[in-house]
Write an enzyme that holds these catalytic residues in place. Structure first.
Site, PDB file in Angstrom:
ATOM      1  N   SER A  64       8.667 -16.362 -55.547  1.00  0.00           N
ATOM      2  CA  SER A  64       7.883 -15.250 -55.701  1.00  0.00           C
ATOM      3  C   SER A  64       8.253 -14.096 -54.630  1.00  0.00           C
ATOM      4  CB  SER A  64       6.469 -15.644 -54.979  1.00  0.00           C
ATOM      5  OG  SER A  64       6.521 -15.734 -53.445  1.00  0.00           O
ATOM      6  N   ASP A  65       8.441 -12.837 -55.169  1.00  0.00           N
ATOM      7  CA  ASP A  65       8.466 -11.772 -54.209  1.00  0.00           C
ATOM      8  C   ASP A  65       7.668 -11.912 -52.943  1.00  0.00           C
ATOM      9  OD1 ASP A  65       9.542  -9.572 -52.851  1.00  0.00           O
ATOM     10  OD2 ASP A  65       9.092  -8.245 -54.682  1.00  0.00           O
ATOM     11  N   TRP A  66       8.096 -11.472 -51.685  1.00  0.00           N
ATOM     12  CA  TRP A  66       7.383 -11.836 -50.603  1.00  0.00           C
ATOM     13  C   TRP A  66       6.150 -11.325 -50.431  1.00  0.00           C
ATOM     14  CZ3 TRP A  66      11.828 -13.875 -51.719  1.00  0.00           C
ATOM     15  CH2 TRP A  66      12.478 -14.800 -50.501  1.00  0.00           C
TER      16      TRP A  66
END
Length: 718
Positions: A232-234
């Site tokens: 995931s993107d953060w």
């Protein structure tokens, strides 16, 4: 290890240990399983170099010197070279340093399409064309992964704006998705062999991309055969069960409550109560083990990587030079005729904040603690030589407007000491277009007597930045007024615009005889720019995006302004559909300031003839283009092959890039380039049949040196 051995290893891992492997245990690392010899998996941001290290659970730099790194050209600059080998070399440098710093995955490159010039993150991407992005990202990935470190292509998918990026719903047709927004991701996986993909923050058709079964399972895994890690993107995951039941493997975020991440205790509970099956969790673990095995993390045979040597510095200089794009040179002012040995007493006046500004410390997650950065002012000073006096006037005030990524003064080496990936800010407000008159007058007065004048302005990372978009395309800080007044005094002034996205040029545009574009070209950027300005290197960059005359000319703005229904709050409708960038300008007859693919050379390389051959009934054709350097200098030409179909049963762009090649020729030298085009390259996405379809009939083949400057034409029939 074989697949079977990896499966046997997976079976030995306990539920708690598997949970530790699929979520962050630090801001940039997961847990390992020490008893089984499985190490933690370590990430680093890195579109423009390996990012500085932070404490494990605080957004505070560690304050050491070992996390300094080479500052690489941004992806826009790499793409502007139109040179696959240079993309590969930049990838190798990034991969070598990432591995040397003990990283397993570098969060790069970015291939989201430049849909709107206002997107704050355009500088991290490769322009407006899917063919160009696909061709350049493949060698970049391959270069990175030579050093047993995974690339991570981002942001999958449709992350085309920064405002409301955590929640905005991108509503786009299946045809536009398949023809424009996915091809570079597909090439990254199927041709580049990327071992990592990052899910985007935004939603697509109502569902967050990090939860999206259609994007992650149907397209990425089943259609493209991706076996690597989806991270995931953060902060990009919002629901444990939704994300747990699709092919999202690792949950990373920006808070220090690691066990409470969606893939922490909540996922363990979801597995225990049956909301997410153990088989789904095992799939995630197997993807991680697969990548670890590919990177030799499990057998002790891993490439050690390391810092780069002088040869890598030369490659970065070459990339910086080839990214410089001469947009206009009407009076032949470039290259500047300065004799470094005999021009003692001559003066070069450099004006503009960007001439003396370092950009490596800004822009968001692409910021790094660079080993060094040569500014344009330093590059110009060294290129002019000690016998020429170089003067500098800032000309306009460009203090930051509260840039969230700007140095706070408390962090190590001027880095911001408190930042994270999910911060968002309002769209960037421009400063009032009022010059600091004292600065301006001082610069204009100096321009009256200087032998040469170079203006270096444009944008900076208050505008080209993660986390927010721009409100307009105007140059900030009153630059339009300053440039206009400067050109009245010095019509021979060289105007250099540094920006990672198109900008409006203002009323002065028609008065400027010489205009140059550069993006953020890395540690050797100022050196490369100066070498091109002074003719120590050839001009060979080409635009990766269109420069429109004004914002209202852009397709996203035009179609939005003409919509009949009220927009839905929190949703962006891609009303321009397949007509993004030059596809729109060419099809609808809108004249841009500078077209896609444009760039001037210091020599005259002409396209002399083209031959299109197709065997009877063949599903491919061979396009041969003959070209000659008729000038007096060695130089480069980028031959661009476009295709179009005038008689089509479906709407199609007038031109679509299908192939390109950059070639260097000595004076008088000729060569022949051969392009092999297949039937599939002429296909469009048929939404009824749900597949790419090549419509029977005649297609025009066009060879040129920009999308607008077509020199040779032919045809092929499928």
């Amino acid at each position: 290890m074989t697949r079977q051995q990896l499966k046997e290893l997976c079976d030995k891992i306990t539920l708690e240990e598997k949970i530790g492997m699929v979520h962050g245990d630090e801001f940039f690392a997961t847990k390992g399983v020490e008893r089984l010899g499985i190490p933690p998996f370590r990430f680093s941001d890195g579109p423009m170099g390996v990012r500085l290290d932070y404490r494990e659970d605080e957004w505070i730099p560690i304050g050491m010197t070992y996390d300094e790194s080479s500052y690489l050209p941004c992806n826009t600059a790499i793409a502007a070279t139109w040179n696959r080998e240079l993309a590969s070399e930049c990838g190798r440098i990034l991969g070598k340093e990432a591995r040397g710093r003990g990283k397993d995955m570098i969060l790069a490159p970015g291939v989201n399409l430049l849909r709107s010039p206002l997107c704050g993150r355009n500088f991290e991407y490769m322009g407006e064309d899917p063919c160009l992005a696909a061709e350049m990202v493949v060698p970049l990935i391959q270069g990175v992964q030579e050093y047993d470190v995974s690339a991570c292509v981002k942001h999958y998918a449709l992350n085309n704006q920064e405002n409301e990026r955590m929640s905005v719903n991108a509503q786009v047709s299946e045809r536009a998705l398949r023809e424009l927004y996915l091809p570079a991701f597909e090439a990254a996986v199927t041709r580049g062999g990327s071992l990592g993909i990052m899910g985007a923050y935004n939603r697509f058709r109502g569902t967050h991309c990090c939860h999206h079964g259609y994007l992650l399972d149907e397209i990425l895994r089943k259609e493209w055969g991706f076996e690597g890690i989806c991270v995931s993107d953060w902060g990009g995951i919002h629901d444990t069960v939704e994300a747990g039941n699709v092919s999202m493997d690792i949950d990373m975020s920006v808070t220090d409550d690691f066990d409470d991440y969606f893939f922490g205790k909540p996922l363990q509970e979801a597995v225990e109560n049956g909301d997410v099956s153990m088989e789904k969790l095992d799939e995630k673990v197997m993807h991680i083990l697969y990548v670890m095995n590919e990177l030799h993390m499990l057998d002790g045979k891993r490439n050690p990587g390391g810092y780069n040597d002088y040869r890598d510095k030369e490659k970065l200089l070459k990339a910086a030079e080839e990214a410089v794009t001469v947009l206009r040179n009407d009076k032949g002012i470039l290259p500047l005729a300065i004799d470094r040995e005999r021009n003692e007493g001559k003066t070069v006046l450099v004006i503009g904040d960007n001439a003396n500004r370092k950009h490596s410390v800004g822009g968001g997650s692409s910021e790094i603690k660079g080993l060094y950065e040569m500014t344009p002012l330093l590059g110009i000073t060294m290129a002019a030589g000690g016998n020429v006096k170089v003067l500098y006037e800032r000309g306009y005030e460009a203090d930051t407007n509260g840039n969230i990524w700007a140095p706070s003064g408390n962090g190590e080496n001027g880095q911001a000491d408190s930042l994270n990936s999910d911060q968002e800010q309002p769209a960037q407000e421009h400063k009032p277009d009022e010059l600091n008159m004292e600065m301006a007058e001082r610069a204009l007065k100096a321009a009256e007597t200087a032998d040469y004048v170079i203006f270096v302005g444009g944008l900076n990372h208050d505008y080209d930045t993660e986390g927010r978009d721009m409100l307009d395309m105007r140059l900030p800080y009153g630059q339009d007024e300053l440039i206009g007044r400067l050109l009245k005094i010095r019509p021979d002034a060289v105007i250099v615009l540094q920006c990672g996205t198109p900008v409006e040029l203002g009323a002065w545009a028609d008065e400027a005889a010489t205009i140059v574009h550069v993006s953020y070209s890395g540690m050797e950027g100022g050196h490369g720019l100066a070498n091109v300005l002074f003719g120590l290197a050839e001009a060979s960059g080409r635009l990766t995006f269109t420069f429109p005359v004004k914002l209202s000319d852009t397709p996203a703005e035009r179609f939005a302004s003409e919509r009949e229904s009220e927009p839905i709050k929190g949703q962006t409708d891609y009303l321009e559909d397949i007509f993004v960038g030059y596809r729109y300008y060419e099809t609808f007859g809108v004249k841009p300031r500078f077209p896609f693919g444009h760039g001037l050379s210091y020599t005259d390389i002409t396209l002399d003839a083209m031959d299109v051959k197709q065997d009877q009934g063949s599903d491919q054709c061979r396009v041969r283009v003959m070209l000659t350097n008729r000038g007096s200098r060695r130089g480069a030409q980028v031959v661009q092959i476009y295709a179009g179909k005038e008689q089509s049963t479906v709407k199609r762009p007038a031109k679509e890039l299908k192939a390109f090649e950059k070639v260097w020729l000595a004076p008088g030298e000729s060569c022949t380039l051969t392009f092999l085009l297949t039937r599939e390259q002429f296909a469009y996405y048929n939404e009824t049949e749900k597949k790419m379809v090549t419509e029977p009939g005649e297609y025009q083949i066009m060879a040129g040196i920009s999308v607008e400057n077509i020199m040779l034409t032919g045809s092929v029939t499928f």
